[in-house]
Write a protein that holds these residues in place. Structure first.
Motif, short mmCIF file in Angstrom:
data_model
loop_
_atom_site.label_atom_id
_atom_site.label_comp_id
_atom_site.label_asym_id
_atom_site.label_seq_id
_atom_site.Cartn_x
_atom_site.Cartn_y
_atom_site.Cartn_z
N SER A 23 0.84 -1.19 0.00
CA SER A 23 0.00 0.00 0.00
C SER A 23 0.88 1.25 0.00
N ALA A 24 1.92 1.22 0.81
CA ALA A 24 2.79 2.39 0.93
C ALA A 24 3.62 2.59 -0.34
N VAL A 25 4.21 1.51 -0.83
CA VAL A 25 5.07 1.64 -2.01
C VAL A 25 4.20 1.77 -3.25
N GLY A 26 4.32 2.87 -3.93
CA GLY A 26 3.48 3.06 -5.11
C GLY A 26 4.10 4.11 -6.02
N LEU A 27 3.25 4.73 -6.80
CA LEU A 27 3.73 5.78 -7.70
C LEU A 27 4.44 6.88 -6.91
N GLY A 28 4.01 7.06 -5.66
CA GLY A 28 4.65 8.05 -4.81
C GLY A 28 6.14 7.78 -4.67
N ASN A 29 6.52 6.51 -4.55
CA ASN A 29 7.93 6.18 -4.38
C ASN A 29 8.68 6.20 -5.70
N PHE A 103 -7.48 9.17 -10.40
CA PHE A 103 -6.29 9.51 -11.19
C PHE A 103 -5.19 8.48 -10.97
N TYR A 104 -5.21 7.85 -9.80
CA TYR A 104 -4.21 6.83 -9.54
C TYR A 104 -4.35 5.66 -10.52
N CYS A 105 -5.59 5.26 -10.76
CA CYS A 105 -5.82 4.16 -11.71
C CYS A 105 -5.49 4.59 -13.13
N PHE A 231 3.38 11.96 3.50
CA PHE A 231 2.04 11.50 3.80
C PHE A 231 1.48 10.59 2.73
N PHE A 232 1.63 11.07 1.51
CA PHE A 232 1.09 10.31 0.40
C PHE A 232 1.82 8.98 0.31
N SER A 233 3.14 9.04 0.41
CA SER A 233 3.94 7.83 0.21
C SER A 233 3.67 6.78 1.28
N LEU A 234 3.48 7.22 2.52
CA LEU A 234 3.24 6.24 3.58
C LEU A 234 1.76 5.88 3.69
N SER A 235 0.94 6.37 2.79
CA SER A 235 -0.50 6.13 2.84
C SER A 235 -1.09 6.55 4.19
N LEU A 236 -0.66 7.69 4.68
CA LEU A 236 -1.16 8.15 5.98
C LEU A 236 -2.21 9.24 5.82
N THR A 326 -0.75 -2.53 -6.08
CA THR A 326 -0.84 -2.87 -4.65
C THR A 326 -1.30 -1.66 -3.83
N SER A 327 -1.12 -0.45 -4.38
CA SER A 327 -1.64 0.74 -3.71
C SER A 327 -3.11 0.99 -4.05
N SER A 328 -3.48 0.76 -5.29
CA SER A 328 -4.89 1.02 -5.63
C SER A 328 -5.79 -0.01 -4.94
N ALA A 330 -5.26 -1.00 -1.93
CA ALA A 330 -5.44 -0.45 -0.59
C ALA A 330 -6.46 0.68 -0.60
N LEU A 331 -6.40 1.51 -1.63
CA LEU A 331 -7.35 2.62 -1.73
C LEU A 331 -8.77 2.09 -1.83
N LEU A 332 -8.95 1.10 -2.71
CA LEU A 332 -10.30 0.55 -2.90
C LEU A 332 -10.80 -0.14 -1.64
N1 PHE Z 1 1.37 5.35 -0.91
C1 PHE Z 1 1.06 5.22 -2.29
C2 PHE Z 1 2.17 5.74 -3.13
O1 PHE Z 1 3.22 6.08 -2.62
C3 PHE Z 1 -0.16 5.94 -2.70
C4 PHE Z 1 -1.30 5.70 -1.89
C5 PHE Z 1 -1.88 6.73 -1.30
C6 PHE Z 1 -1.74 4.43 -1.70
C7 PHE Z 1 -2.91 6.50 -0.51
C8 PHE Z 1 -2.77 4.19 -0.92
C9 PHE Z 1 -3.33 5.25 -0.30
O2 PHE Z 1 2.05 5.83 -4.31
#
Ligand code: PHE
Length: 465
Positions: A23-29, A103-105, A231-236, A326-328, A330-332
């Motif tokens: 969930s944390a590791v995603g496009l943000g990283n 937008f993530y999808c 914040f975004f990256s850690l899904s917080l 794996t992040s989307s 978590a979002l869903l």
């Molecule tokens: N943490 C994810 C990222 O770094 C994005 C994300 C945000 C995932 C919120 C889940 C919830 O890309």
């Protein structure tokens, strides 16, 4: 009745960690971190980011996991159980993922497209980049409403399929395989990148102390960029970590998880920079292009690498795709979890599959809307003076709701609740003093700065520079 077991539980602590790190590791990283680092002076950004992860990321992560596990509910239920008057914080945490996921999808769909295109190049098939300028290739894809919608829908469908499977037999089963695969692919790409002639300049950009940027964008703006990114990256600050915490078993070690998740996420972000910066510098480009980094600069790196370039391109975009899905997921899941709670409160069956289908449909519509906007180039009207709908959704969630929600959360969260959850099952709370101090002082203070800096830079007010 305790209904969280009905929604599901993690099967093993490894499985939970893979899902949470996923969930944390995603496009943000893989994208946000390197490009923001590129725009904010490299090392200076990295240092602020690390400080923020330790003093704010860790404590908010532990707070959210505790809150989730304590009440065994999704984000709205968890805050409501704390007190009816805090329900709005829960709703903030519910709306944010709903705004982000569309937008993530779409961006996840872009990654799929790029993975296919690189395959096409390798086999010399007609669907590759085929020697086109990478900026032109990108533009012709994102302004093509049909194909960007199709890839967006494909990505949403894959997400829906996994989340329908449930917590342990859907999400956990997928992430347990996907995350190690992501790690291995990333190592392969790093090795290729740092062995390119001229890669050293990229390493220097990341690791050589340099404070020039504080004269440019200014300290508060760099801090805000790093804070928003963290914040975004850690899904917080958006209900995800609360939701994933609610599926944890009572004997799982919360403190250890809250250390491992931010640590792993940060390691992957730095690894992503190691994969990207050296390659960018080696091909004589600059990492300061902003969002173009992933889909323009990097694609030109792969195209310039010779015969096997497209293979590395394929591996790279597949790994970004895995990180994104794996992040989307978590979002869903976070969105659906609250809907299932609400159904249970009304005495209805939770009916996971139907809920996921319905929310999935809404996400499809939202994703297609953002895709049709073509990053602002298809003539759609826009609001707040922003140029794309992607930025608009991002501003409301990442720029405002998340830091605000997290700031409230830090202030209202009873530290006794965290203490009680962490020490269940005779676990020790080794960082208790640090936690109590940071959650009450560092986190709210930094959140306010982040919020101000984000608003300042999004609206170009230039208060701080
Ligand atoms: N943490 C994810 C990222 O770094 C994005 C994300 C945000 C995932 C919120 C889940 C919830 O890309």
């Amino acid at each position: 009745m305790e209904h969280h077991h009905e929604k599901g539980q993690w099967g093993s602590s490894f499985g939970f960690l893979m899902a949470a790190i996923g969930s944390a590791v995603g496009l943000g990283n893989l994208w946000g971190f390197p490009y923001k680092m590129g725009m904010n002076g490299g090392f200076a950004f990295l240092l602020l980011y690390l400080i923020l992860v330790v003093f704010v990321g860790y404590v908010i992560c532990l707070g959210e996991l505790s809150l989730g596990r304590h009440f065994g509910k999704g984000v709205v239920g968890a805050y409501e159980s704390l007190s009816k008057k805090y329900a709005f914080i829960g709703w903030f945490g519910w709306i944010s993922p709903l705004l982000i996921i569309g937008f993530y999808c779409m961006l996840g769909g872009y990654c799929l497209k790029y993975a296919f295109a690189n395959l096409g190049d390798f086999f010399g098939a007609g669907f590759g980049v085929g020697g086109q300028d990478s900026a032109a290739f990108f533009q012709s894809f994102y302004t093509d409403q049909l194909s960007s919608s199709v890839y967006t829908i494909l990505f949403v469908l894959l997400t829906v399929l996994i989340v329908r499977g449930g917590v342990s037999s859907g999400i956990e089963r997928f992430t347990k395989v996907a995350m190690p695969a992501l790690f291995v692919s990333l190592v392969i790409v790093i090795i290729r990148s740092v062995t390119l002639p001229g890669a050293g300049a990229g390493l220097e950009f990341i690791f050589k102390p340099n404070w020039e940027v504080f004269q440019g964008p200014g300290f508060i703006n760099v801090l805000a960029a790093a804070g928003g990114q963290m914040f975004f990256s850690l899904s917080l600050g958006m209900g995800i970590t609360v939701t994933y915490g609610s599926y944890m078993k009572k004997d799982a070690n919360l403190e250890r998880s809250a250390l491992i998740i931010p640590f792993a996420d940060t390691v992957i972000a730095i690894m992503a920079s190691l994969a990207i910066m050296p390659a960018v510098f080696a091909t004589g480009q600059e990492p300061t292009q902003g969002p173009g980094l992933l889909f323009i600069t990097l694609q030109s790196v792969f195209s310039a690498m010779g015969k096997f370039g497209p293979i590395f391109g394929f591996i790279f975009y597949m790994l970004v795709f895995i990180a994104a899905i794996t992040s989307s997921i978590a979002l869903l899941e976070a969105i659906c979890s609250t809907v299932m709670d609400k159904r249970a409160e009304k005495g209805k069956p939770m009916n996971r599959k139907a809920v996921v289908n319905l929310i999935g449909l809404i996400v499809c519509l939202e994703g297609v809307f953002v895709a049709l906007d073509g990053l602002g180039e298809n003539g759609f009207p826009h609001i707040f003076g922003l140029s794309t709908w992607l930025d608009t959704f991002d501003l409301i969630s990442e720029g405002i709701l998340m830091p605000l929600g997290a700031c409230y959360m830090a202030i209202i969260l009873p530290t006794e609740l965290v203490d009680k959850e962490v020490t269940l099952n005779n676990n020790k709370f080794r960082t208790q003093k640090f936690f109590d101090f940071c959650i009450k002082f560092c986190a709210p203070l930094l959140m306010v700065l982040v919020l101000l800096g984000q608003i300042d830079s999004f609206f170009g007010l230039k208060i701080f520079s």
